[in-house]
Write an enzyme that holds these catalytic residues in place. Structure first.
Site, PDB file in Angstrom:
ATOM      1  N   GLY A 122     -15.293  -2.640   0.613  1.00  0.00           N
ATOM      2  CA  GLY A 122     -15.838  -1.431   0.002  1.00  0.00           C
ATOM      3  C   GLY A 122     -17.137  -1.687  -0.730  1.00  0.00           C
ATOM      4  N   GLY A 127      -4.150  -6.839  -1.739  1.00  0.00           N
ATOM      5  CA  GLY A 127      -4.788  -6.206  -0.594  1.00  0.00           C
ATOM      6  C   GLY A 127      -5.804  -5.187  -1.070  1.00  0.00           C
ATOM      7  N   GLU A 128      -6.919  -5.089  -0.352  1.00  0.00           N
ATOM      8  CA  GLU A 128      -7.992  -4.190  -0.776  1.00  0.00           C
ATOM      9  C   GLU A 128      -7.524  -2.741  -0.789  1.00  0.00           C
ATOM     10  OE1 GLU A 128     -12.676  -3.189   0.157  1.00  0.00           O
ATOM     11  OE2 GLU A 128     -11.770  -5.062   0.813  1.00  0.00           O
ATOM     12  N   GLY A 129      -7.738  -2.086  -1.893  1.00  0.00           N
ATOM     13  CA  GLY A 129      -7.286  -0.711  -2.096  1.00  0.00           C
ATOM     14  C   GLY A 129      -6.043  -0.628  -2.951  1.00  0.00           C
ATOM     15  N   TRP A 144       0.826  -1.204   0.000  1.00  0.00           N
ATOM     16  CA  TRP A 144       0.000   0.000   0.000  1.00  0.00           C
ATOM     17  C   TRP A 144       0.864   1.259   0.000  1.00  0.00           C
ATOM     18  CZ3 TRP A 144      -2.288  -3.663   3.748  1.00  0.00           C
ATOM     19  CH2 TRP A 144      -3.488  -4.224   3.298  1.00  0.00           C
TER      20      TRP A 144
END
Length: 584
Positions: free
Chosen positions: A498, A547-549, A342
């Site tokens: 989300g 990973g989310e995002g 991230w």
């Protein structure tokens, strides 16, 4: 004026007024920033050298700096060469004017009017034609003091007055700073209403939120990580609801704003006439029409200040099978140090990241994830986070998620709200060494099945779903979506948490889905089903599992490129031109 999305601001102020700090705050978080210094250090003036060094120290390490010194023409060249994907900060025009007067030999008492209006005219023209996405110029205001006793002083005062008037006319906004407090003489503060009432400069450390008191704790501050490629992280913690605390709950069925359809349609029509050698933007065309509708202008600008919120909650029970809370905590701490997937993607895209710890949730196969009061607190908190970001100048929000069991709980929410089969919506479970863990996947299936069986007899209003299944991370994400939409700010989603939050948010306000852009589904079955129900089509097909995002961060430079091309390219010769949109 050429077709582009530039925003131009002039910041005026006296000595030590805070004008430079305001200018730096205006360009902070905008990605690529070029700082143009008009004066360098002087070896025979320690006081001036100290001032210059203070400015250098205050600048983020990732900014590119160019000192033009005694070459005033260099500023005109830099303005002409500016790219649509960069921001320029010029500090200040007084130094540039001094160099211009030096170069022209205009300081003599015999010829104090030697330059006439030439510096003001040439600079104003360069400002108007500058293609930078954001241009901020700092200039001294000396007209409020007494008339200088020398010819040279009067020449400078008169000339800087002419420069300030000409540049102000070429800018979209003009601020006058006194004692650190800006007053906007032209236009409005681009950072939002709350920022307009705040001091001109905000420190780079941020107060965390005390879970005990639910208020800002000035003693708990998180420093911005050092690497130049890292946009900076701040942490926040979900406040605990105090006994007897009362607040107005977020209403179900509220009416939220809609994007502007005429602007979106006009942007689509203009795309068809762009002067390009091929068929055009293809799958990226919807990005331009989406941005045009949310920005309410036919030629949308590339997003300048993007903020990612990385939500973290560990869910108890079988939904977390195969996940390790210690591992999720390690990854979150890496983000706060500016490390890991991230952080690297955010740094490359010029995105700020705020990690938000929202505690844990009970095992949903056995009991509700959280209480009704905790749901309301989490919704309000998510709304507040989004509003604070918009007030600080954010024009695009990215929602990411981590934490043990978060994606399995999201599959349960999606199954309940979209009438899906839970087992078909659960993603594969991978071990730390990359192997597929089928046993953990089966335990998750059983936990989600039992949870859905437990809650199906209950009402399916959005609060009940969040309390029974979602947990605090889903509730904060839902509140964040609603808060962003209430402030006409688009949101990027790419993961199950989300999408699950978006499905719940549509029951609070059906207009929410029109402000969501889905860069990629990541190949996740729950995301695909939820997106289909929401009417969202993925822009790309990256199938990233980082990973989310992360997919949104990886796709963002490509999305911005589409907006830059659409805003900068002319229409083909002979094509009818649309009128320039306000603010472009």
């Amino acid at each position: 004026m050429s077709e582009q999305s530039a925003r131009r601001f002039l910041v005026l102020g006296g000595i030590r007024s805070g004008k430079s700090e305001l200018a730096e705050n205006l360009v902070s978080g905008t990605g690529t920033v070029r700082y143009v210094a008009t004066a360098g250090a002087s070896g025979d003036d320690p006081g001036w050298t100290a001032r210059v060094e203070a400015h250098r120290t205050r600048r983020p390490a990732g900014w590119a700096t160019e000192e033009i010194g005694s070459d005033p023409d260099r500023l005109i060249t830099l303005l002409a060469e500016a790219k649509p994907d960069e921001a320029l900060l010029v500090d200040d025009l007084g130094g540039w004017l001094t160099a211009s007067l030096d170069a022209a030999g205009a300081w003599s008492d015999e010829a104090p009017e030697a330059l006439g209006h030439q510096p003001a005219t040439s600079l104003a023209a360069a400002v108007r034609d500058c293609s930078a996405s954001l241009l901020v110029l700092v200039s001294p205001e000396v007209g409020l003091s007494v008339v200088p006793p020398t010819a040279a002083g009067r020449l400078f005062a008169d000339a800087i007055g002419e420069v300030n008037k000409a540049v102000a006319a070429a800018c979209d906004g003009v601020a006058f700073v006194v004692a650190g407090q800006p007053t906007w003489l032209k236009g409005t503060d681009p950072r939002g209403a709350a920022a307009a009432a705040a001091p001109a400069f905000t420190p780079v450390t941020h107060p965390a939120i005390s879970p005990a008191a639910g208020v800002a704790d000035a003693s708990a501050q998180v420093a911005t990580p050092a690497p130049a490629t890292w946009a900076g992280a701040e942490t926040a913690t979900l406040p605990v609801v105090e006994a007897g605390e009362a607040a107005q709950p977020i209403a179900v069925g509220m009416y939220l704003p809609m994007p502007d359809e005429p602007s979106s349609a006009a942007a689509g029509e203009r795309l068809a006439r762009l002067d390009v050698p091929g068929a055009g933007l293809g799958a990226l065309a919807p990005v331009v029409t989406f941005a045009a509708g949310t920005q309410r202008q036919e030629i949308p600008r590339p997003w300048q200040t993007v903020q990612m919120f990385l939500l973290h909650a560990d869910h108890a029970g079988g939904v977390a099978a195969g996940d390790s809370p210690a591992e999720s905590a390690r990854r979150l701490e890496a983000v706060e140090r500016g490390e890991g997937v991230w952080a690297l993607l955010a740094g490359a895209a010029g995105v700020g990241v705020q990690t938000v710890r929202v505690g844990g949730a009970a095992a949903v196969e056995e009991a509700d994830a959280m209480s009704d009061a905790e749901v309301d607190a989490a919704l309000r908190y998510g709304w507040q986070l989004a509003e604070s970001a918009v007030d600080a100048g954010t024009d695009l929000i990215v929602i990411g998620s981590g934490g043990a069991g978060a994606d399995a709980v999201a599959a349960a929410v999606i199954a309940l709200t979209a009438n899906g089969e839970a087992a078909a919506l659960l993603g594969r479970v991978f071990t730390a060494d990359g192997r597929i863990d089928d046993l953990a996947w089966m335990r998750r299936c059983a936990a989600v099945r039992d949870a859905l069986h437990r809650v199906r007899p209950h009402a399916r209003d959005p609060r009940t779903i969040l309390a029974a299944l979602g947990g605090p991370d889903h509730a904060v994400a839902t509140g964040m979506l609603l808060g962003a939409v209430s402030r006409r700010t688009p949101v990027l989603l790419d993961g199950p948490v989300g999408i699950a939050a978006a499905l719940v948010a549509r029951d609070f306000g059906a207009q929410t889905r029109h402000w969501i852009l889905l860069p990629d589904t990541g190949g996740h079955p729950g995301v695909r089903l939820g997106a289909d129900v929401l009417g969202l089509s993925p822009v790309l097909d990256l199938k990233l599992g980082l990973g989310e995002g992360a997919a949104a961060l990886a796709a963002l430079p490509t999305l911005r490129s589409a907006l830059t091309l659409a805003a900068t390219l002319p229409t083909a010769p002979g094509a009818a031109a649309l009128p320039t949109a306000p603010g472009v």
